[in-house]
Structure formats: C-alpha cells, structure tokens
Motif scaffolding. Structure first.
Motif, PDB file in Angstrom:
ATOM      1  N   TYR A 271       0.835  -1.214   0.000  1.00 13.16           N
ATOM      2  CA  TYR A 271       0.000   0.000   0.000  1.00 13.16           C
ATOM      3  C   TYR A 271       0.870   1.265   0.000  1.00 13.16           C
ATOM      4  CZ  TYR A 271      -4.536  -2.327   0.597  1.00 13.16           C
ATOM      5  OH  TYR A 271      -5.683  -3.052   0.389  1.00 13.16           O
ATOM      6  N   ALA A 272       1.991   1.229   0.705  1.00 16.33           N
ATOM      7  CA  ALA A 272       2.900   2.390   0.717  1.00 16.33           C
ATOM      8  C   ALA A 272       3.500   2.630  -0.662  1.00 16.33           C
ATOM      9  CB  ALA A 272       3.998   2.181   1.751  1.00 16.33           C
ATOM     10  N   GLU A 273       3.780   1.546  -1.395  1.00 18.99           N
ATOM     11  CA  GLU A 273       4.311   1.675  -2.753  1.00 18.99           C
ATOM     12  C   GLU A 273       3.324   2.413  -3.665  1.00 18.99           C
ATOM     13  OE1 GLU A 273       7.246   0.931  -4.420  1.00 18.99           O
ATOM     14  OE2 GLU A 273       8.047   0.696  -2.385  1.00 18.99           O
ATOM     15  N   GLU A 274       2.041   2.226  -3.409  1.00 21.43           N
ATOM     16  CA  GLU A 274       1.014   2.939  -4.185  1.00 21.43           C
ATOM     17  C   GLU A 274       1.143   4.450  -3.983  1.00 21.43           C
ATOM     18  OE1 GLU A 274      -1.346   1.692  -6.301  1.00 21.43           O
ATOM     19  OE2 GLU A 274      -0.589  -0.343  -6.032  1.00 21.43           O
TER      20      GLU A 274
ATOM     21  N   PHE B 178       0.672  14.464   2.972  1.00 21.49           N
ATOM     22  CA  PHE B 178      -0.148  13.257   2.965  1.00 21.49           C
ATOM     23  C   PHE B 178      -1.001  13.345   4.219  1.00 21.49           C
ATOM     24  CE2 PHE B 178      -0.975   9.036   4.657  1.00 21.49           C
ATOM     25  CZ  PHE B 178      -1.411   8.317   3.549  1.00 21.49           C
ATOM     26  N   ILE B 179      -2.303  13.143   4.086  1.00 22.97           N
ATOM     27  CA  ILE B 179      -3.195  13.193   5.252  1.00 22.97           C
ATOM     28  C   ILE B 179      -3.980  11.892   5.348  1.00 22.97           C
ATOM     29  CG2 ILE B 179      -5.022  14.400   3.943  1.00 22.97           C
ATOM     30  CD1 ILE B 179      -5.758  15.821   6.638  1.00 22.97           C
ATOM     31  N   ALA B 180      -4.065  11.371   6.558  1.00 20.69           N
ATOM     32  CA  ALA B 180      -4.849  10.153   6.784  1.00 20.69           C
ATOM     33  C   ALA B 180      -5.385  10.139   8.204  1.00 20.69           C
ATOM     34  CB  ALA B 180      -3.987   8.910   6.563  1.00 20.69           C
ATOM     35  N   GLU B 181      -6.614   9.638   8.350  1.00 19.56           N
ATOM     36  CA  GLU B 181      -7.085   9.293   9.684  1.00 19.56           C
ATOM     37  C   GLU B 181      -6.215   8.140  10.176  1.00 19.56           C
ATOM     38  OE1 GLU B 181     -11.689   9.226   9.949  1.00 19.56           O
ATOM     39  OE2 GLU B 181     -11.183   8.932   7.843  1.00 19.56           O
ATOM     40  N   SER B 182      -5.837   8.170  11.431  1.00 17.59           N
ATOM     41  CA  SER B 182      -4.990   7.098  11.959  1.00 17.59           C
ATOM     42  C   SER B 182      -5.684   5.744  11.855  1.00 17.59           C
ATOM     43  CB  SER B 182      -4.606   7.400  13.402  1.00 17.59           C
ATOM     44  OG  SER B 182      -3.888   8.623  13.463  1.00 17.59           O
TER      45      SER B 182
ATOM     46  N   GLN C  18       4.935   4.448   8.520  1.00 12.18           N
ATOM     47  CA  GLN C  18       6.373   4.713   8.487  1.00 12.18           C
ATOM     48  C   GLN C  18       6.873   4.826   7.049  1.00 12.18           C
ATOM     49  OE1 GLN C  18       4.835   2.625  10.547  1.00 12.18           O
ATOM     50  NE2 GLN C  18       6.071   2.107  12.337  1.00 12.18           N
ATOM     51  N   LYS C  19       6.473   3.871   6.218  1.00 12.02           N
ATOM     52  CA  LYS C  19       6.945   3.849   4.828  1.00 12.02           C
ATOM     53  C   LYS C  19       6.381   5.027   4.042  1.00 12.02           C
ATOM     54  CE  LYS C  19       7.861  -1.120   4.480  1.00 12.02           C
ATOM     55  NZ  LYS C  19       7.689  -1.491   5.896  1.00 12.02           N
ATOM     56  N   VAL C  20       5.107   5.329   4.253  1.00 13.88           N
ATOM     57  CA  VAL C  20       4.497   6.474   3.573  1.00 13.88           C
ATOM     58  C   VAL C  20       5.206   7.755   3.984  1.00 13.88           C
ATOM     59  CG1 VAL C  20       2.410   7.899   3.423  1.00 13.88           C
ATOM     60  CG2 VAL C  20       2.222   5.412   3.227  1.00 13.88           C
ATOM     61  N   ALA C  21       5.438   7.923   5.283  1.00 18.65           N
ATOM     62  CA  ALA C  21       6.112   9.137   5.780  1.00 18.65           C
ATOM     63  C   ALA C  21       7.491   9.281   5.142  1.00 18.65           C
ATOM     64  CB  ALA C  21       6.228   9.083   7.300  1.00 18.65           C
ATOM     65  N   GLU C  22       8.205   8.177   4.995  1.00 22.87           N
ATOM     66  CA  GLU C  22       9.539   8.201   4.373  1.00 22.87           C
ATOM     67  C   GLU C  22       9.448   8.736   2.938  1.00 22.87           C
ATOM     68  OE1 GLU C  22      12.727   4.896   2.754  1.00 22.87           O
ATOM     69  OE2 GLU C  22      11.471   4.351   4.470  1.00 22.87           O
TER      70      GLU C  22
ATOM     71  N   GLY D 129       7.211  16.759   1.436  1.00 25.26           N
ATOM     72  CA  GLY D 129       5.915  16.934   2.094  1.00 25.26           C
ATOM     73  C   GLY D 129       5.942  16.571   3.566  1.00 25.26           C
ATOM     74  N   VAL D 130       4.811  16.754   4.228  1.00 26.94           N
ATOM     75  CA  VAL D 130       4.672  16.400   5.645  1.00 26.94           C
ATOM     76  C   VAL D 130       3.549  15.393   5.811  1.00 26.94           C
ATOM     77  CG1 VAL D 130       5.530  18.651   6.423  1.00 26.94           C
ATOM     78  CG2 VAL D 130       3.057  18.289   6.193  1.00 26.94           C
ATOM     79  N   PHE D 131       3.559  14.695   6.947  1.00 26.86           N
ATOM     80  CA  PHE D 131       2.545  13.691   7.257  1.00 26.86           C
ATOM     81  C   PHE D 131       1.584  14.266   8.298  1.00 26.86           C
ATOM     82  CE2 PHE D 131       1.639   9.022   7.097  1.00 26.86           C
ATOM     83  CZ  PHE D 131       0.597   9.009   8.021  1.00 26.86           C
ATOM     84  N   ILE D 132       0.298  14.334   7.933  1.00 28.83           N
ATOM     85  CA  ILE D 132      -0.747  14.809   8.856  1.00 28.83           C
ATOM     86  C   ILE D 132      -1.549  13.603   9.331  1.00 28.83           C
ATOM     87  CG2 ILE D 132      -2.786  16.264   9.159  1.00 28.83           C
ATOM     88  CD1 ILE D 132      -1.781  17.917   6.712  1.00 28.83           C
ATOM     89  N   ALA D 133      -1.550  13.377  10.648  1.00 29.06           N
ATOM     90  CA  ALA D 133      -2.367  12.313  11.241  1.00 29.06           C
ATOM     91  C   ALA D 133      -3.643  12.934  11.793  1.00 29.06           C
ATOM     92  CB  ALA D 133      -1.595  11.606  12.348  1.00 29.06           C
ATOM     93  N   ASP D 134      -4.774  12.519  11.241  1.00 25.69           N
ATOM     94  CA  ASP D 134      -6.085  13.015  11.668  1.00 25.69           C
ATOM     95  C   ASP D 134      -6.608  12.095  12.769  1.00 25.69           C
ATOM     96  OD1 ASP D 134      -8.790  13.537  11.967  1.00 25.69           O
ATOM     97  OD2 ASP D 134      -9.190  13.776   9.823  1.00 25.69           O
ATOM     98  N   GLU D 135      -6.599  12.607  14.002  1.00 28.45           N
ATOM     99  CA  GLU D 135      -7.053  11.838  15.175  1.00 28.45           C
ATOM    100  C   GLU D 135      -8.422  12.317  15.660  1.00 28.45           C
ATOM    101  OE1 GLU D 135      -5.511   9.451  17.373  1.00 28.45           O
ATOM    102  OE2 GLU D 135      -3.790   9.081  16.062  1.00 28.45           O
TER     103      GLU D 135
END
Length: 437
Positions: free
Chosen positions: A190-193, A211-215, A231-235, A242-248
């Motif tokens: 999925y991270a490769e996608e 990149f934004i995702a609900e946890s 982890q892989k997506v953030a890398e 870009g930055v990683f946004i975790a929607d909690e």
C-alpha cells in the motif's frame, strides 16, 4: 423533562427552518433525545437507549466532573487567547505531554474541520507546495478545503469533481482493498502505491505538500492500517518535501486502549509532523486542536500573517479539556477501552462463526467494525441488511450506525464508559436479530 414542542411539531419546525441537507439518524422515524447520562440517551417519553455510536461524549454524556469544571470557569471569565490565562498554557502542556516530544506546539480551534483546514495551511506554508495525497473513502471535514480532499464526499458529486492538486491513494484495507490479509506485506504494498503517486505527480511538475490520513479510517469503514504502513508512507512523502498529517479527530484520546493516540499503533518509530484532534477532546463542547513541530510552527509564523481564533483556546474550553484528561486518567478509561473492547471483539467473533452475514470483525479498543456481506467468498457488501439491522436494533433501544463506502459496516464507537454488560447486551441482541432474519 417538560417539552416545548411535541415530536411532530419539532420535526415540522426542523423541516421548515433547518437546511434539507442536514440529515437526522433513522430518517423514517427519527429519535427526539432530551437528555443523556453516561452511555445512555433518553427520548421525550423517558425511554432509555444504549448509545454505541457517540464518540463525542467521550467520557460519558453529561459527566458531572466536566460540567462542574465548565460552570466554575464560566462563572469567572471567558475571553479570547490574546489575554494571558493559565488554563491555555496548562492545557497545552498537559496535551503535548501525551505526544512524542517533537510535537510540542498547539493551535486551539473549535472543530475537527477547523483543525484539518489549519493543518493544510501549515503544511502548504511550510514548503510552499499545494498538492495533497489523501486516501480512498477518506473524510476530513465539511469546509471547502476538506471536501476537496475527502473522496467520501466529493465522489458523490461525480467523477470530474476531484481537483488537480488532490491525489487519491488506495485505502490500506486488508479485508476489502487491493492488497488483502493473504498478501505477504500489505503495509509495503500500500505504501508503494503512495510512492507511485508521488513519482507521477513529480513527472507532471507538481510537488506534494502533505499526505493526510485518519490514523484509523472511520467513515471509510473502520479500516485499521497494517503496521509499518505509515512509516513507509512518511519516508516517501518527506523525501518528496511533504509532511505527514495524522487526523485523530475520530479516534484519539485513548479510544484504542493501549495507546492514547491511534497513530501510535504503528509503533514508536512513527511520529507524524502534524496531528489534528477534535470530537472527543471536549466531551461535546466545541473545541479542537492542531499540534505540530516547532519548525513547522515557525515557518507558519514567518508568513507575517497573525493567526487569531476568536474562541480557540478560551478559558472555558481549556477548563473542559483539562477535565476530560482528568477523567480519562482517574477512571482508567484507556484500560476500560482495552478490557471492554477485547470482550466485544470476542463476542462478535462468535457471531462471525454463527452467521454467514458477518464477513469480518475488526477493531482496537472501543473502535470496532462489523463488515456485513451477502457472500463470504466474494465479500459482497450487505448494504440493505445493515440498514435493516440498525433499525431493528433501534426498536430494541440500541443505537448503532452503518457506514463505509457501501454503508454495510456496523460501527461501534461508544462513550468510553461502555461496560462489558453493555457489550454483551448489544451483541446478544444482534445475535437474536440475525437468527430471526
């Protein structure tokens, strides 16, 4: 409790004065709720309903400790954050103490939508890029900037409604998604996608801001990403600038039990750049927050624009926020989420063995989804059956909702005071209804 209007009058006035796109639960026969306590809601006739869906009343409806904190502060002062006040800094200190060390700067706002909108502003200002990667079936809020990155919403408007700066990655759903539970490494797949999307975007001369995702996806169908995915997506995202946004907003504040934040399920080696929170933060009081790093906050400040929010971080909101944190700790609600959540999963697993309609049970703590299917092999969504079941449960005074892209997933996300007896009662009732159907 004395009613101002009959239920029929309330409904008629609602139809007259409230926008038609503002829907009610159980539209065929809506509930009129006049009070609530703990994990129970009461209608105008005094009938008691078990609330399995209200993740906003996080520590329980009408919690006396939270109410006392609110009224005590309201009697003294409520003003904006341009004046110094201890509640604001004390709450920021307590909240950031629950997060990894680098997430240390808060912006207080009033709703999950406001929080996610501000998170996008922070991300875009930080690098000067515009594009956002979001997930299939994601929902991040109702304001224009968030409808644009919420396929759960914009797909309803037609296939041409996706903006050119929005890129949609497959939902990391190992039951119904592209890579399933039999895949040797679904997290990497999925991270490769996401990596492919980044490469394609760059070829087209565009750059990724975030990149934004609900946890854990809620409206998307109670989807729990495989460990290692973030982890892989953030890398990949950080390598692209870009930055990683975790929607909690839906899943934070101990709902998963073993951790305070759902993103922590991925492991200690994963830390987002921005975290947004809302719904449960104020136990029903409208408040929310964005927490980020000092570096991103300094970049936002360097734009020269002051950020001011009239109600964000006011003394009453902060008093309520502090009270919620107190109750979570004093009443061991994280421990309760683990104990009751595990018991609920065990009970539901028995239903899966017993009823062909139950295709998958997934969840952590008090965040649980029951995926109903017409065919176990094909995993065909049982949409009509899910709707029928939630109406039948309502008749038995149990409130549950169906969601996901096919509206076939029963969602358990009750107040955190939900008990083993409540879990047993809900599942036994589901068993009876599935047996009779």
């Amino acid at each position: 409790m004395e009613e101002r209007y009959s239920k029929a009058e309330t409904l008629a006035l609602r139809r007259k004065h409230i926008g038609p796109s503002c829907k009610v639960f159980f539209a065929k026969d809506p509930l009129k709720i006049v009070r609530a306590q703990g994990q129970y809601m009461f209608d105008e006739k005094g009938e008691k309903y078990l609330d399995c869906i209200n993740n906003v009343a996080h520590v329980g409806h009408s919690h006396p400790y939270v109410i006392k904190a609110a009224t005590k502060q309201m009697e003294l002062l409520n003003t904006n954050s341009r004046f110094l006040h201890d509640n604001l800094v004390q709450y920021a200190q307590r909240l950031t103490a629950t997060l990894p060390e680098k997430l240390s700067v808060c912006y207080f706002v009033n709703s999950g939508s406001e929080a996610n909108d501000l998170a996008l502003r922070l991300a875009r200002q930080y690098r000067g890029y515009q594009d956002v990667i979001t997930l299939e079936n994601a929902y991040h809020g109702h304001v224009t900037s968030l409808i644009d990155i919420s396929p759960y919403k914009f797909n309803q408007l037609g296939k041409d409604c996706k903006k050119e700066y929005v890129h949609v990655a497959p939902s990391p759903d190992i039951y119904r998604g592209k890579y399933r539970e039999d895949h040797p490494d679904p997290a990497s797949a999925y991270a490769e996608e996401v990596k492919k999307i980044i490469e394609e975007t760059q070829k087209n001369g565009r750059k990724i801001a975030a990149f934004i995702a609900e946890s854990m996806q809620s409206c998307g169908g109670q989807v729990i990403p495989p460990v290692g995915y973030f982890q892989k997506v953030a890398e990949y995202v950080r390598a692209a600038g870009g930055v990683f946004i975790a929607d909690e907003v839906q899943v934070g504040f101990g709902r998963v039990g073993k951790h305070f934040w759902a993103f922590q399920l991925q492991g200690e080696d994963f830390v987002p750049d921005i975290v947004t929170m809302g719904k449960p933060i104020g136990n029903g009081h409208p408040m929310s927050c964005v927490v980020t790093t000092r570096e991103i906050a300094e970049s936002f400040g360097a734009s020269g624009l002051e950020y001011f929010n009239t109600f964000g971080g006011n003394p009453v909101s902060c008093a309520i926020g502090l009270a919620v944190l107190d109750v979570i700790e004093k009443e061991d609600l994280q421990g309760n989420a683990t104990r009751v959540g595990n018991y609920l999963l065990e009970l539901l697993a028995e239903q899966k063995k017993k009823h062909p309609l139950v295709g998958d049970i997934r969840g952590v703590g008090l965040f649980v989804g029951v995926d109903l299917v017409k065919d176990q092999q094909k995993r065909t969504p049982a949409t009509a059956e899910a709707l029928h079941l939630i109406y039948k449960l309502k008749e038995r005074q149990i409130l549950l909702s169906a969601d996901g892209p096919y509206r076939n997933i029963l969602k358990f996300k009750p107040p955190m005071c939900f008990t083993m007896e409540d879990a047993k009662h809900a599942v036994e009732t589901i068993d009876v209804l599935l047996t009779d159907s």
